[in-house]
Design an enzyme around this catalytic site. Sequence first.
Site, PDB file in Angstrom:
ATOM      1  N   TYR A 292      -1.178 -32.168  -8.103  1.00 39.93           N
ATOM      2  CA  TYR A 292      -0.988 -30.911  -7.371  1.00 39.93           C
ATOM      3  C   TYR A 292       0.438 -30.414  -7.609  1.00 39.93           C
ATOM      4  CZ  TYR A 292      -5.209 -32.129  -4.727  1.00 39.93           C
ATOM      5  OH  TYR A 292      -6.490 -32.454  -4.355  1.00 39.93           O
ATOM      6  N   HIS A 300      -5.327 -25.885  -5.180  1.00 39.18           N
ATOM      7  CA  HIS A 300      -6.181 -26.935  -5.718  1.00 39.18           C
ATOM      8  C   HIS A 300      -5.420 -27.687  -6.811  1.00 39.18           C
ATOM      9  CE1 HIS A 300      -9.812 -25.800  -3.558  1.00 39.18           C
ATOM     10  NE2 HIS A 300      -9.559 -24.534  -3.852  1.00 39.18           N
ATOM     11  N   LYS A 347     -10.071 -27.472 -13.663  1.00 36.90           N
ATOM     12  CA  LYS A 347      -9.016 -28.473 -13.839  1.00 36.90           C
ATOM     13  C   LYS A 347      -8.897 -28.838 -15.312  1.00 36.90           C
ATOM     14  CE  LYS A 347      -9.361 -30.546  -9.245  1.00 36.90           C
ATOM     15  NZ  LYS A 347      -9.907 -29.301  -8.697  1.00 36.90           N
TER      16      LYS A 347
END
Length: 393
Positions: A292, A300, A347
């Site tokens: 993070y 997120h 991601k």
Amino acid sequence: MASNRSKGSQKSGARRAENNRIYAHPLPLVFSTPDTGSKLGFGHVLGLFGLSRTRIENPHCEGVFDPATRSVWITNQRDSAILWRRGFFGKGDLSRSEPSWLARQTSARKAAGKYMTAEEVREKRRAERKQFKMDRAAAIAKAAAEAEAAFAEGREAMPAVIPSGATWKPQEPNENAELPEDSPEGDGDEADEELEPLEDVEHLQLTLQEAFFLIWNLDCLTVLDPHTSEPLSLKDIWKAFQSIHCIPPELPIYSNRFDNPFLVNYAAYHYYRSLGWVVKGGIKFCVDLLLYKRGPVFHHAEFGVVVIPVYEDPADQESSPFNLPNANTFSWTWLSTVNRVNSQVQKTLILSYVTIPASSRISPDLLSSPACLAHYSVRDVVLRRFIPARMRD
């Protein structure tokens, strides 16, 4: 419409400002400078000699080592709040991340019979989503059966009505159903006062990597022995965190091993923490770590990390008593699966290769202290999933 939008932006802006105030410190240590009220005071004189009046405020938190769960428990509510709000260390054992069990139970007690809590709203949405999928599957099966029967009879099938997410609505409760009994008469505040006060039974649970980072690098955590409740020295903690992966620890094959799982995982954790990332567990997304930028409260996770041990000397891998994950050659099917899971949740996948030093090159005596961590190296490989429709430019 514009007024509602402006109210929503004001609410989100206020929440963002409140989070910036609560989570202002990235680490438990706080650097403060006393305000003298004068620019040419004692601090100015110290500045002429290259000295600074900045002070380091150390919270000195306390935890208990728990070998059964391979973690350190922070039972003091003050220490738990400090470690979570200053760096997002650990997780509540009764919560998904932040230790909020007491607040959630208090909110549920106040909302009993008056309004739905956030957890109840979430469970209701999940139940409605499940019911929608069941209704849609039943409608599809009914339409298929009707089409098959129409084909067998030689007639035209009736148009099927398949519910969609935009048109489907949950069934209304039956009006003839029995209503719940009314709550006892009286003021709600008086009823709350009659209830026994809640006891906070939740604790903050630190991983071994998080605990050792707080102990060795920041010196803000004291770990107690679970049997004697006496503080453990750094040497004892160093041995205990390594021996927890050795069953039984007395066997000589576990001694003086550079591929101890704790050492490999801590090398990766320390690497990313030292670069300023907030590091959390990533088992939910099939990875070892999540990175993070500021913390789970703000954004997120941007990256998912898979830790891959690499032996400098292949002979060490052949004689290793540990079965390190991802140490052997992985398949493309596994890699594609992990990469697809992380790309679906926005991601970027990182393969973090942790090189384990060869025992033939380095003396095993270095394993008696954290000085051996200087011989580990971490190499990052960023992996992106190629999507032809999106990556033409």
